[in-house]
Design a protein around this motif. Structure first.
Motif, mmCIF file in Angstrom:
data_model
loop_
_atom_site.group_PDB
_atom_site.id
_atom_site.type_symbol
_atom_site.label_atom_id
_atom_site.label_comp_id
_atom_site.label_asym_id
_atom_site.label_seq_id
_atom_site.Cartn_x
_atom_site.Cartn_y
_atom_site.Cartn_z
ATOM 1 N N ASN A 166 0.830 -1.208 0.000
ATOM 2 C CA ASN A 166 0.000 0.000 0.000
ATOM 3 C C ASN A 166 0.859 1.249 0.000
ATOM 4 O O ASN A 166 0.599 2.195 -0.736
ATOM 5 C CB ASN A 166 -0.915 0.020 1.227
ATOM 6 C CG ASN A 166 -2.101 -0.898 1.052
ATOM 7 O OD1 ASN A 166 -2.534 -1.145 -0.063
ATOM 8 N ND2 ASN A 166 -2.612 -1.417 2.146
ATOM 9 N N LEU A 167 1.898 1.222 0.815
ATOM 10 C CA LEU A 167 2.798 2.370 0.874
ATOM 11 C C LEU A 167 3.462 2.594 -0.474
ATOM 12 O O LEU A 167 3.496 3.705 -0.998
ATOM 13 C CB LEU A 167 3.867 2.151 1.947
ATOM 14 C CG LEU A 167 3.434 2.390 3.392
ATOM 15 C CD1 LEU A 167 4.592 2.112 4.342
ATOM 16 C CD2 LEU A 167 2.923 3.825 3.557
ATOM 17 N N ALA A 168 3.945 1.501 -1.061
ATOM 18 C CA ALA A 168 4.668 1.617 -2.314
ATOM 19 C C ALA A 168 3.761 2.120 -3.428
ATOM 20 O O ALA A 168 4.174 2.898 -4.274
ATOM 21 C CB ALA A 168 5.273 0.264 -2.701
ATOM 22 N N ARG A 169 2.497 1.678 -3.419
ATOM 23 C CA ARG A 169 1.570 2.088 -4.471
ATOM 24 C C ARG A 169 0.892 3.406 -4.117
ATOM 25 O O ARG A 169 0.022 3.882 -4.841
ATOM 26 C CB ARG A 169 0.513 1.018 -4.698
ATOM 27 C CG ARG A 169 1.046 -0.258 -5.319
ATOM 28 C CD ARG A 169 0.039 -1.388 -5.185
ATOM 29 N NE ARG A 169 -1.169 -1.141 -5.992
ATOM 30 C CZ ARG A 169 -2.408 -1.358 -5.563
ATOM 31 N NH1 ARG A 169 -2.621 -1.777 -4.337
ATOM 32 N NH2 ARG A 169 -3.431 -1.129 -6.344
ATOM 33 N N LYS A 229 -1.657 -11.042 -5.224
ATOM 34 C CA LYS A 229 -2.749 -10.106 -4.988
ATOM 35 C C LYS A 229 -2.455 -8.680 -5.454
ATOM 36 O O LYS A 229 -3.174 -8.134 -6.286
ATOM 37 C CB LYS A 229 -3.038 -10.111 -3.489
ATOM 38 C CG LYS A 229 -4.199 -9.250 -3.057
ATOM 39 C CD LYS A 229 -4.439 -9.486 -1.571
ATOM 40 C CE LYS A 229 -5.486 -8.571 -1.012
ATOM 41 N NZ LYS A 229 -5.562 -8.720 0.446
ATOM 42 N N MET A 230 -1.347 -8.108 -4.912
ATOM 43 C CA MET A 230 -1.179 -6.673 -5.118
ATOM 44 C C MET A 230 -0.815 -6.281 -6.545
ATOM 45 O O MET A 230 -1.237 -5.234 -7.012
ATOM 46 C CB MET A 230 -0.151 -6.099 -4.132
ATOM 47 C CG MET A 230 -0.554 -6.268 -2.685
ATOM 48 S SD MET A 230 -2.272 -5.841 -2.329
ATOM 49 C CE MET A 230 -2.090 -4.240 -1.602
ATOM 50 N N VAL A 231 -0.046 -7.122 -7.258
ATOM 51 C CA VAL A 231 0.293 -6.696 -8.619
ATOM 52 C C VAL A 231 -0.941 -6.648 -9.517
ATOM 53 O O VAL A 231 -0.969 -5.950 -10.519
ATOM 54 C CB VAL A 231 1.367 -7.590 -9.301
ATOM 55 C CG1 VAL A 231 2.703 -7.452 -8.611
ATOM 56 C CG2 VAL A 231 0.924 -9.027 -9.360
ATOM 57 N N SER A 237 -5.230 -0.698 3.377
ATOM 58 C CA SER A 237 -6.357 -1.606 3.156
ATOM 59 C C SER A 237 -6.384 -2.746 4.168
ATOM 60 O O SER A 237 -7.081 -3.722 3.984
ATOM 61 C CB SER A 237 -6.283 -2.174 1.738
ATOM 62 O OG SER A 237 -5.078 -2.894 1.579
ATOM 63 N N LEU A 238 -5.598 -2.613 5.219
ATOM 64 C CA LEU A 238 -5.506 -3.726 6.172
ATOM 65 C C LEU A 238 -6.823 -3.958 6.896
ATOM 66 O O LEU A 238 -7.127 -5.056 7.322
ATOM 67 C CB LEU A 238 -4.414 -3.452 7.210
ATOM 68 C CG LEU A 238 -3.023 -3.241 6.612
ATOM 69 C CD1 LEU A 238 -2.017 -2.990 7.718
ATOM 70 C CD2 LEU A 238 -2.609 -4.437 5.785
#
Ligand code: SF4
Ligand code: SF4
Lengths: 452, 342
Positions: free
Chosen positions: B64-67, B110-112, B72-73
């Protein structure tokens, strides 16, 4: 009578109904407000044109707007008074629309419901179908359940598509609203008179009154009344499952007849007529007493209202004045809705007048409003499960969001009946029906922009 | 007074639930199996669970930080992924392998794709698949549950002497018995029956969360009652798996075990109730859910009966995930009553 509550349709939701806030409140007549704004748009179809001029004196019941088109319904002045102006006025759906502003000159006049003037010996055979059609048309009756389709059009027998089933809608499935429930209890004979007239107009004896099974006393009252009233003896009272949107005409038809109205189509296509109990009552008044539709029952309720109640209010009365009659807003009132919380329109202007189709003013306090913060769709499928039209709300809404209107239409966006079940159920708090409504508007605009 | 008044489209009320409450329900449904795993594998289970859950949450926070996306936790989906990943790992797995698996699950699984709701594959299964490929040996060392071997070494000693305390999983065991040492019929049945009882309770070796069929069943029924999951996918998975196992057993009872054994092996129940039902990666429509569930059941049995792996749920779910969008397109809904152009 059928087994209570078994009759139903696919989909739907069960919001808490909050009916007890106002279900014990008998319908009250209200004194005429000083000023009324009677909207020229109160029906689907051709909009009325004013037939009075500024400064004219009008009497209660006088026609003040009409249109010669077949699909239209005239409007009447609910009071004696003077036309002050014909001007734009806030409208819950259209933003602003033309209205006839009337200043009443006798604020003591009250119109009482005529319910006690109907009796069980009524015989619809005294009225010819054409006469019934004429009276209903002249009285300006429109569907009072919310859609506002001119009723005269519906009850004109059409040999091409004969009606073989009449369904009277006594399902008031929106939370908070109780005015139909009250009139079922208080105006039973009047409603049955109206129903027998519809049946006579269409020469169709297969009549059902569908009532949700959370209103057992309304069911009981009708059961009793049809046995004392000869002209109503053939009417079938049906208990249907309490569920939202049971009062949607397509859903009610499914529940009672197990037939599906095609999406995008209307009930007469399958030989069914649906009309609501308040409309039936208005028909009785129009035919028997030549009384035009100038007043209607309105529930004013919600957690943001001090003393909820049911009122017999003149069309054109400002929402704010009705709210005052119900004790006014509470300090934490946060949303004023014309209609119920599932399909009604939020307004921020208390001068908006009620119309023939507005059966309720619901005011919600902060505590009843879920603060929506959209999160990603988790594809849980709940919106699909509750959609009474068997659509894929998530896919349609997603398409609209990304401006893919073609995709939205391929997923049958236009079949949506805007019941709001999908938005209600979505755990990700996505305003699905909002997106779908926007999508429909965008498509309509697009079509106008591109000439054939 | 009107300054408080707000405007928004209808409906103006909504059901008081959220993605978070849905995920919380799934976590509650997993609790019986969490308890069972702690009973049978003691601290080992605790370590695996903790390292998977904590690292899944941490990886999600970092992503989340990187994006530069909002945190969203709160939706708890990372916690669910962590638990399910842990459940699909053997108890003896070292904690750093758990962290690698969690990283793959959250970052790649998930995140990608864009985070919750946008991923194609079940993140936990993606993570496990990655670990199977990278750490094949470690992924097949099965610890004997504490209830069987009371002398089961506690924390720290496991990795030092894994061989001493391992045992094949029931399915692996049975597969070996049937393949290599064709025993007399009654002896075989005896052995298999014994295993069945242990499998239901959970005192057999296996992955963390898969040992106790009973615990999984309780959690699964909870989710069904709460209507957090739809009944269609579990029914389709288990039904089709049963039918496949039954047919195989009828054709060649010497080589294939009774269908009950297959159903009771936790991997299948776990998959049916908690993995295949992951809404994000399963189809949307009811018809689609039937197809998806049937596919998972059939592929699982194909892998178990024909393939080299004793287990098959993971590959079955991942394979079906990949055609989920296709299933959705094939099962497109048509409106009630058919569509007319009004
Ligand atoms: S209900 Fe909401 S979260 Fe569930 S599939 Fe529909 S849009 Fe997605
Ligand atoms: S898509 Fe339309 S018809 Fe279906 S649930 Fe949503 S609002 Fe109702």
């Amino acid at each position: 009578m059928n087994t209570p509550g078994k009759l139903t349709f696919k989909g739907g939701v069960h919001p808490p109904d909050y009916k007890d806030l106002s279900s014990q409140c008998a319908i009250e007549a209200v004194s005429v407000p000083k000023q009324l704004a009677v909207m020229l748009t109160q029906n689907i179809g051709a909009i009325c044109k004013p037939v009075v001029n500024k400064k004219d004196h009008v009497t209660a019941g006088q026609v003040i707007g009409s249109n010669d088109a077949f699909v239209s319904a005239p409007i009447h002045s609910p009071v004696n008074g003077t036309v002050k102006d014909i001007a734009l006025q806030s409208h819950p759906v259209l933003g602003r629309a033309e209205a006839i502003l009337i200043e009443s000159d006798d604020t003591n006049q009250q119109k009482w419901p005529r319910a006690d003037q109907f009796n069980v010996t009524f015989d619809p055979a005294h009225f010819l179908p054409e006469h019934i059609f004429d009276s209903v048309r002249k009285a300006g009756i429109v569907g009072m359940g919310g859609a506002g389709f001119p009723t005269s059009v519906k009850i004109k027998a059409n040999p091409q598509s004969p009606i073989n089933t009449i369904i009277i809608n006594g399902c008031e499935c929106e939370p908070f609203i109780t005015c139909d429930y009250r009139i079922m209890l208080e105006w039973t004979i009047q409603i049955l008179t109206g129903v027998s007239l519809i049946s006579r107009a269409l020469n169709c004896g297969n009549v059902y009154i569908g009532i949700e099974d959370n209103k057992p006393d309304a069911i009981a009252v009708f059961e009793k009344a049809i046995h004392t009233m000869p002209c109503a003896s053939g009417i079938k009272i049906v208990a249907v499952k309490t569920k939202y949107p049971q009062g949607g005409e397509k859903q009610l038809i499914k529940s009672i007849t197990n037939k599906d109205v095609p999406a995008g189509g209307i009930p007469p296509m399958i030989g069914v007529l649906v009309t609501n109990v308040a409309t039936a009552a208005a028909i009785a008044e129009a035919v028997v007493f030549d009384g035009p539709l100038t007043h209607r029952p309105v529930t004013v309720s919600g957690s943001g209202i001090k003393t909820p109640g049911n009122f017999y209010a003149p069309v054109g009365m400002a929402a704010g004045e009705l709210i005052e009659l119900a004790g006014g807003l509470t300090d934490d009132a946060e949303k004023i809705i014309l209609g119920g919380p599932m399909m009604g329109f939020a307004v921020a202007d208390l001068s908006i007048p009620i119309t023939k189709t507005c059966g309720a003013i619901t005011v919600l306090a902060a505590k009843d409003i879920v603060k929506r913060k959209e999160t990603p769709c988790i594809r849980c499928g709940r919106c699909i499960e509750v959609c009474p039209m068997n659509l894929t709300p998530t896919t349609i809404a997603h398409a609209v969001k990304h401006n893919l209107l073609d995709t939205a239409q391929q997923y049958y966006m236009s079949a949506c009946v805007e019941c709001g079940c999908c938005s209600y159920i979505c755990p990700a708090d996505i305003e699905l029906s909002g997106f779908i409504k926007t999508g429909k508007i965008l498509v309509a605009r697009q079509k106008k922009l591109m000439p054939k | 007074m009107l300054q408080n008044i707000k405007i928004s489209p209808s409906p103006h009320i909504s059901k008081h639930h959220s993605t978070q409450s849905v995920m919380l329900d799934v976590i509650i449904g997993l609790v019986p199996a969490i308890i069972a795993s702690l009973v049978f594998f003691r601290m080992r289970a605790g370590i695996v669970l903790a390292s998977c859950v904590i690292s899944c949450v941490a990886f999600e926070a970092v992503c989340n930080l990187a994006r530069k996306k909002p945190n969203s936790l709160g939706d708890l989906s990372a916690v669910v992924t962590g638990i399910i990943l842990a459940f699909s790992l053997p108890p003896s797995i070292p904690f750093w392998v758990c962290i690698i698996g969690s990283g793959f699950a959250i970052i790649i699984g998930k995140m990608v794709f864009g985070g919750l709701g946008a991923n194609i594959f079940n993140p936990a299964m993606a993570g496990r698949c990655f670990l199977t490929a990278c750490f094949g040996t470690m992924m097949t060392v099965w610890t004997v549950p504490a209830t069987i071997d009371s002398a089961m070494p506690q924390v720290g000693t496991v990795s030092e002497a894994p061989a001493a305390i391992t045992q094949a999983t029931p399915l692996g065991l049975i597969k070996d018995i049937l393949k290599n040492k064709p025993a007399p019929q009654d002896e075989k049945i005896k052995a298999v029956n014994g295993i069945f009882k242990n499998m239901v309770i959970g005192s057999t070796s296996g992955c963390l969360g898969e040992t106790s069929a009973l615990a999984l069943l309780i959690g699964g029924i909870y989710l069904l009652i709460k209507r957090t999951i739809d009944w269609i996918i579990p029914t389709a998975v288990l039904g089709v798996a049963f039918i496949c196992a039954f047919i195989a057993c009828e054709i060649d009872p010497h080589h294939y075990v009774l269908p009950w054994i297959h159903l009771a092996s936790g991997g299948l129940l776990m998959g049916a109730f908690f993995i295949a039902t992951d809404p994000v990666t399963a189809p949307l429509t009811k018809k689609g859910m039937w197809i998806f569930g049937a596919g998972v059941g059939a592929l699982t049995m194909l892998i178990r009966l024909v393939g080299e792996y004793p287990e098959g749920v993971m590959f079955a779910v991942l394979l079906m995930n990949s055609i989920s969008p296709l299933i959705d397109r094939f099962t497109k809904l048509t409106p009630t009553g058919g569509m007319v152009n009004a």
